[in-house]
Design a protein around this motif. Structure first.
Motif: not given
Length: 119
Positions: A46-51, A77-81, A101-105, A108-119
């Motif tokens: 998960v990262q922020l992008d401006r390019k 699901m992510l867009k609606s939440k 941060q909200k997307v990472i949370e 993780k609630k959906e069971g994606y345990t290996q989620t990591k923030p980048v940058g």
């Protein structure tokens, strides 16, 4: 000389003009999609992008392995939440705005345990 008519669908041969080879077999190039991994096996980033977005910030989720339908369902699901727009294609999900941060949370609630923030 009998022709093989079961593989003679003209829509599969679009853009092929003519072949003089009597043994020519047209390949449609259909590739099977990768099977969707379970949420705890996915390695999402998960990262922020401006390019190329006119200076606007988007949250980018990459690394999804699976079918396009499952990718679009996760993106929906992510867009609606988050209550915003975005898109899901080519193995990545774009959520408009800074929702890292909200997307990472949510992941993780959906069971994606290996989620990591980048940058």
């Amino acid at each position: 000389m009998a022709k093989d008519t079961k593989n003679n669908d003209w829509k599969d041969r679009l853009n092929v003009v003519y072949s003089t080879n009597p043994n020519f077999q047209y390949e449609t190039g259909n590739t099977e999609e990768a099977e969707t991994l379970s949420p705890n096996q996915q390695k999402l980033r998960v990262q922020l992008d401006r390019k190329n977005r006119g200076g606007k910030v988007v949250t980018l989720v990459t690394g999804f392995v699976g079918t396009d339908d499952d990718l679009k369902e996760l993106g929906r699901m992510l867009k609606s939440k988050c209550g915003v727009g975005g898109s899901a294609k080519d193995g990545e999900i774009i959520v408009q705005g800074d929702f890292k941060q909200k997307v990472i949370e949510l992941l993780k609630k959906e069971g994606y345990t290996q989620t990591k923030p980048v940058g």
